[in-house]
Scaffold this motif. Structure first.
Motif, PDB file in Angstrom:
ATOM      1  N   TRP A  82       0.880  -1.158   0.000  1.00 54.32           N
ATOM      2  CA  TRP A  82       0.000   0.000   0.000  1.00 54.32           C
ATOM      3  C   TRP A  82       0.923   1.213   0.000  1.00 54.32           C
ATOM      4  O   TRP A  82       1.445   1.616   1.031  1.00 54.32           O
ATOM      5  N   ASN A  83       1.173   1.739  -1.201  1.00 55.92           N
ATOM      6  CA  ASN A  83       2.024   2.914  -1.325  1.00 55.92           C
ATOM      7  C   ASN A  83       1.331   3.939  -2.212  1.00 55.92           C
ATOM      8  O   ASN A  83       0.140   3.837  -2.467  1.00 55.92           O
ATOM      9  N   GLY A  84       2.071   4.922  -2.671  1.00 59.49           N
ATOM     10  CA  GLY A  84       1.459   5.989  -3.444  1.00 59.49           C
ATOM     11  C   GLY A  84       1.284   5.692  -4.911  1.00 59.49           C
ATOM     12  O   GLY A  84       0.686   6.493  -5.642  1.00 59.49           O
ATOM     13  N   ASN A 124       3.689   1.407   2.838  1.00 66.29           N
ATOM     14  CA  ASN A 124       4.977   2.020   2.497  1.00 66.29           C
ATOM     15  C   ASN A 124       4.706   3.350   1.817  1.00 66.29           C
ATOM     16  O   ASN A 124       5.034   3.554   0.652  1.00 66.29           O
ATOM     17  N   LEU A 125       4.082   4.269   2.565  1.00 69.21           N
ATOM     18  CA  LEU A 125       3.578   5.505   1.999  1.00 69.21           C
ATOM     19  C   LEU A 125       4.598   6.639   1.999  1.00 69.21           C
ATOM     20  O   LEU A 125       4.352   7.691   1.413  1.00 69.21           O
ATOM     21  N   GLY A 126       5.727   6.432   2.653  1.00 66.25           N
ATOM     22  CA  GLY A 126       6.767   7.451   2.640  1.00 66.25           C
ATOM     23  C   GLY A 126       6.417   8.709   3.397  1.00 66.25           C
ATOM     24  O   GLY A 126       6.985   9.774   3.162  1.00 66.25           O
ATOM     25  N   GLY A 127       5.463   8.619   4.308  1.00 65.10           N
ATOM     26  CA  GLY A 127       5.055   9.794   5.066  1.00 65.10           C
ATOM     27  C   GLY A 127       3.687   9.594   5.674  1.00 65.10           C
ATOM     28  O   GLY A 127       3.366   8.504   6.139  1.00 65.10           O
ATOM     29  N   THR A 140      -8.994 -11.009   6.499  1.00 66.80           N
ATOM     30  CA  THR A 140      -8.464 -12.316   6.890  1.00 66.80           C
ATOM     31  C   THR A 140      -6.986 -12.395   6.513  1.00 66.80           C
ATOM     32  O   THR A 140      -6.576 -13.274   5.760  1.00 66.80           O
ATOM     33  N   GLY A 141      -6.215 -11.466   7.013  1.00 65.47           N
ATOM     34  CA  GLY A 141      -4.789 -11.442   6.716  1.00 65.47           C
ATOM     35  C   GLY A 141      -4.065 -10.592   7.737  1.00 65.47           C
ATOM     36  O   GLY A 141      -4.549 -10.386   8.853  1.00 65.47           O
ATOM     37  N   THR A 142      -2.897 -10.074   7.343  1.00 67.71           N
ATOM     38  CA  THR A 142      -2.090  -9.224   8.210  1.00 67.71           C
ATOM     39  C   THR A 142      -1.975  -7.839   7.598  1.00 67.71           C
ATOM     40  O   THR A 142      -1.560  -7.693   6.439  1.00 67.71           O
ATOM     41  N   TRP A 143      -2.364  -6.838   8.368  1.00 66.75           N
ATOM     42  CA  TRP A 143      -2.237  -5.439   7.973  1.00 66.75           C
ATOM     43  C   TRP A 143      -1.078  -4.866   8.771  1.00 66.75           C
ATOM     44  O   TRP A 143      -1.124  -4.808   9.996  1.00 66.75           O
ATOM     45  N   ASP A 144       0.000  -4.472   8.075  1.00 61.61           N
ATOM     46  CA  ASP A 144       1.259  -4.207   8.765  1.00 61.61           C
ATOM     47  C   ASP A 144       1.761  -2.790   8.511  1.00 61.61           C
ATOM     48  O   ASP A 144       2.226  -2.450   7.426  1.00 61.61           O
ATOM     49  N   ASN A 145       1.654  -1.958   9.533  1.00 65.96           N
ATOM     50  CA  ASN A 145       2.233  -0.613   9.497  1.00 65.96           C
ATOM     51  C   ASN A 145       3.419  -0.506  10.445  1.00 65.96           C
ATOM     52  O   ASN A 145       3.847   0.588  10.788  1.00 65.96           O
ATOM     53  N   SER A 146       3.942  -1.665  10.872  1.00 61.84           N
ATOM     54  CA  SER A 146       5.058  -1.649  11.824  1.00 61.84           C
ATOM     55  C   SER A 146       6.416  -1.582  11.140  1.00 61.84           C
ATOM     56  O   SER A 146       7.435  -1.406  11.794  1.00 61.84           O
ATOM     57  N   VAL A 147       6.430  -1.710   9.805  1.00 61.13           N
ATOM     58  CA  VAL A 147       7.693  -1.659   9.069  1.00 61.13           C
ATOM     59  C   VAL A 147       8.088  -0.226   8.769  1.00 61.13           C
ATOM     60  O   VAL A 147       9.224   0.199   9.017  1.00 61.13           O
ATOM     61  N   ASN A 148       7.126   0.564   8.253  1.00 61.66           N
ATOM     62  CA  ASN A 148       7.426   1.930   7.829  1.00 61.66           C
ATOM     63  C   ASN A 148       6.736   3.002   8.664  1.00 61.66           C
ATOM     64  O   ASN A 148       7.042   4.181   8.516  1.00 61.66           O
ATOM     65  N   ASN A 149       5.803   2.596   9.525  1.00 61.39           N
ATOM     66  CA  ASN A 149       5.206   3.489  10.526  1.00 61.39           C
ATOM     67  C   ASN A 149       4.686   4.788   9.917  1.00 61.39           C
ATOM     68  O   ASN A 149       5.090   5.893  10.295  1.00 61.39           O
ATOM     69  N   ASN A 150       3.765   4.650   8.966  1.00 59.21           N
ATOM     70  CA  ASN A 150       3.164   5.811   8.319  1.00 59.21           C
ATOM     71  C   ASN A 150       2.030   6.363   9.165  1.00 59.21           C
ATOM     72  O   ASN A 150       1.107   5.638   9.536  1.00 59.21           O
ATOM     73  N   ASN A 151       2.063   7.655   9.465  1.00 57.03           N
ATOM     74  CA  ASN A 151       1.012   8.291  10.251  1.00 57.03           C
ATOM     75  C   ASN A 151      -0.269   8.377   9.422  1.00 57.03           C
ATOM     76  O   ASN A 151      -0.238   8.721   8.239  1.00 57.03           O
TER      77      ASN A 151
END
Length: 208
Positions: A82-84, A124-127, A140-151
């Protein structure tokens, strides 16, 4: 106001690309670009595809993975970040097939549900990102914002962040800040069946 629904790209077949490597048939390569990195998961047949792979787009329904040798045909699923720029995994309705919808923005309700296909989705939104709302209760999966920590800021008047549901899901908030601009029912977690939750709401979530 629009809806954006995440959907893993289903792969219906694997074949030899003519050089002993993998050619994968998907529903649509719209929004995919040669050189993209994609997460292949739940692949049968040529199980060496499972994992992060670099793709080469061949046409509207085929892509090659030249790092993996073809073994046998099979099926699986593919997620991008999930990026730009990744539009391939976004559709306009639950279970839809209109791949290539715009990446969610400030006027969009974003949903990951039982038709999203599972797997791991890494942000991985870069901001920072502003959306209307985020729904994760039926995923039914993993939603992960712990790698890039996008606000993330959500501006809906209620259920801005909705994790309530029974999907077998893992939600990793990371150290990002989650801002709900309304104080009325901003976080919905009434049903937490099958939820694995990693995050500190007291530290990571604020109202404005």
């Amino acid at each position: 106001m629009a809806g954006r629904f995440w959907k893993a790209q289903p792969a219906s077949a694997i074949a030899d690309n003519g050089s002993g490597k993998c050619r994968v048939t998907v529903a649509s390569t719209t929004g995919m670009t040669t050189g993209d990195s994609r997460l292949f998961f739940s692949f049968t047949g040529t199980t060496g595809l499972n994992g992060q792979q670099t793709i080469t787009v061949i046409d509207g329904t085929h892509l090659d993975v030249t790092a993996v040798s073809f073994v046998a045909t099979g099926t699986g699923s593919i997620n991008g970040y999930w990026n730009g720029s990744n539009t391939n995994n976004w559709v306009s309705s639950s279970g839809g097939t209109d791949y290539g919808q715009t990446v969610p923005g400030s006027s969009d309700n974003v949903t990951f549900d039982g038709s999203s296909g599972g797997g791991t989705v890494t942000l991985n939104l870069g901001g920072s990102l502003t959306i209307l709302s985020l729904g994760l209760g039926a995923f039914t999966g993993t939603w992960d914002n712990s790698v890039n920590n996008n606000n993330i800021t959500a501006t809906a008047s209620s259920n801005a962040f909705n994790l309530s549901g029974s999907g077998t899901r893992t939600i990793k908030l990371g150290t990002a800040t989650y801002t709900a601009t309304s104080s009325s029912g901003s976080w919905a977690m009434g049903t937490v069946t099958n939820l694995t939750f990693q995050g500190e709401l007291s530290d990571d979530c604020v109202h404005q």
